[in-house]
Enzyme design. Structure first.
Site, short mmCIF file in Angstrom:
data_model
loop_
_atom_site.label_atom_id
_atom_site.label_comp_id
_atom_site.label_asym_id
_atom_site.label_seq_id
_atom_site.Cartn_x
_atom_site.Cartn_y
_atom_site.Cartn_z
N SER A 99 0.75 -1.32 -0.47
CA SER A 99 0.18 0.02 -0.03
C SER A 99 0.50 1.23 0.40
O SER A 99 1.88 1.72 0.91
CB SER A 99 -1.06 0.43 0.78
OG SER A 99 -1.83 -0.69 1.65
N LYS A 174 -7.08 1.52 -2.60
CA LYS A 174 -6.09 1.28 -1.44
C LYS A 174 -6.72 2.41 -0.49
O LYS A 174 -6.79 1.93 0.80
CB LYS A 174 -5.25 1.04 -1.37
CG LYS A 174 -4.94 0.55 -0.62
CD LYS A 174 -5.74 -0.85 0.09
CE LYS A 174 -4.89 -0.96 1.84
NZ LYS A 174 -3.75 -1.65 2.00
N LYS A 242 0.55 5.80 8.24
CA LYS A 242 1.06 6.66 6.70
C LYS A 242 -0.20 5.97 5.43
O LYS A 242 0.19 7.04 4.93
CB LYS A 242 2.23 5.12 6.54
CG LYS A 242 2.42 4.57 5.21
CD LYS A 242 1.66 4.13 4.09
CE LYS A 242 1.88 2.24 4.57
NZ LYS A 242 1.13 1.50 3.96
#
Length: 296
Positions: A99, A174, A242
């Site tokens: 990701s 995502k 993140k």
């Protein structure tokens, strides 16, 4: 079995280890590399081949799959003389399941093409449980033909597999996924504290809530975490921090307002700053408890 493509797997963490093992169970030959020896030993015990470098892992692979924490890690394993692009054979398919930022995936797609490699970004959702059970949702960016080639492999890893558009599209979807998950966990955490402080039977309350419109995969997967305060990491706060940075930056770039998402991003950052970054993201409950005057 011999007709299946040879797979190199780079990154054998919480997600990568069970995913690679599912490929082995499906009959694929998997050669793996990661930094931790115990993870290499686990791969070997599952029937894979553990090697000591990226170059060795990818040299004979038809398909290279990467699953590492963030954009800098992808760049570190992809580029340079010891990286994937310099050592994979021409025509190999590189599937990055990390990701990362959409732009990193766009750049990797271009760089791969210059080296004669086909590239897909294919981040996943479903957490450790989804990886173990091979029921992940996989959102893919890249060319249709490359997606078609990758589909049988992805079928061994997930249940919902969709080509979302060109390079970077998988990462964009995502990012949206992580926005929804974080907001959902935060709402569940607030409900848990509200219910407990109100003297309601929490187990019963969560059961009935999950049977109605308030129900969600998050509540199904994280109910026991909330009930037992079990925050063993299935997906760490560090990683969700993140990801919230990725979605807030990407939204700013396209002019999309994320008012609730911005607040939850700050709550995730706050929890991390308090030393809970290594816990599961369901530990957002700890922040609500602190704000509500409970000792945690």
């Amino acid at each position: 079995m011999s007709n299946l493509p040879k797979v190199a797997w780079i990154g054998l963490g919480i997600m990568g280890s069970p995913m690679s093992e599912n490929l082995i169970k499906a009959g694929y030959s998997v050669t793996g590399y990661t930094l931790e020896q115990d993870k290499l030993d686990r791969l070997a015990a599952a029937g894979g081949t553990a090697v000591s470098s990226i170059a060795e892992a990818v040299r004979d692979a038809d398909v290279v799959i990467t699953m590492v924490p963030a954009s800098p890690h992808v760049e570190a394993i992809a580029y340079g003389p010891d990286g994937i692009l310099e050592n994979a054979k021409a025509g190999a398919l590189l599937i990055d399941m990390s990701s990362i930022t959409p732009q990193t995936s766009v750049d990797l797609g271009k760089a791969g093409a210059e080296k004669g490699l086909r590239v897909l970004d294919a981040p996943v959702s479903g957490g450790e449980a989804g990886a173990i059970e091979a029921v992940l949702s996989i959102m893919v960016g890249g060319e249709q033909a490359d997606f078609d080639t990758a589909k049988p492999i992805l079928d061994a890893l997930g249940k919902t597999i969709v080509l979302c558009g060109p390079h970077g599209s998988g990462q964009t979807v995502k990012a949206a996924n992580q926005l929804i998950v974080a907001v959902n966990i935060q709402a569940c955490a607030e409900a848990v504290v509200f219910l407990e402080k109100s003297g309601v039977n929490l187990n019963a309350a969560l059961d009935v809530l999950n049977g109605g419109l308030a129900g969600s995969t998050v509540l199904t997967r994280k109910k026991d975490n909330f009930l037992n305060r079990d925050f063993k990491p299935g997906f760490r706060i560090d990683l969700h921090h993140k990801d919230m940075g990725i979605v807030t930056d990407a939204a700013r770039n396209v002019g999309a307002a994320l008012p609730v998402g911005a607040v939850v991003a700050q709550l995730v950052a706050s929890l991390r700053a308090q030393g809970d970054g290594g816990l599961d993201h369901s530990a957002l409950l700890r922040s609500v408890e602190r704000l509500s005057g409970q000792q945690v």
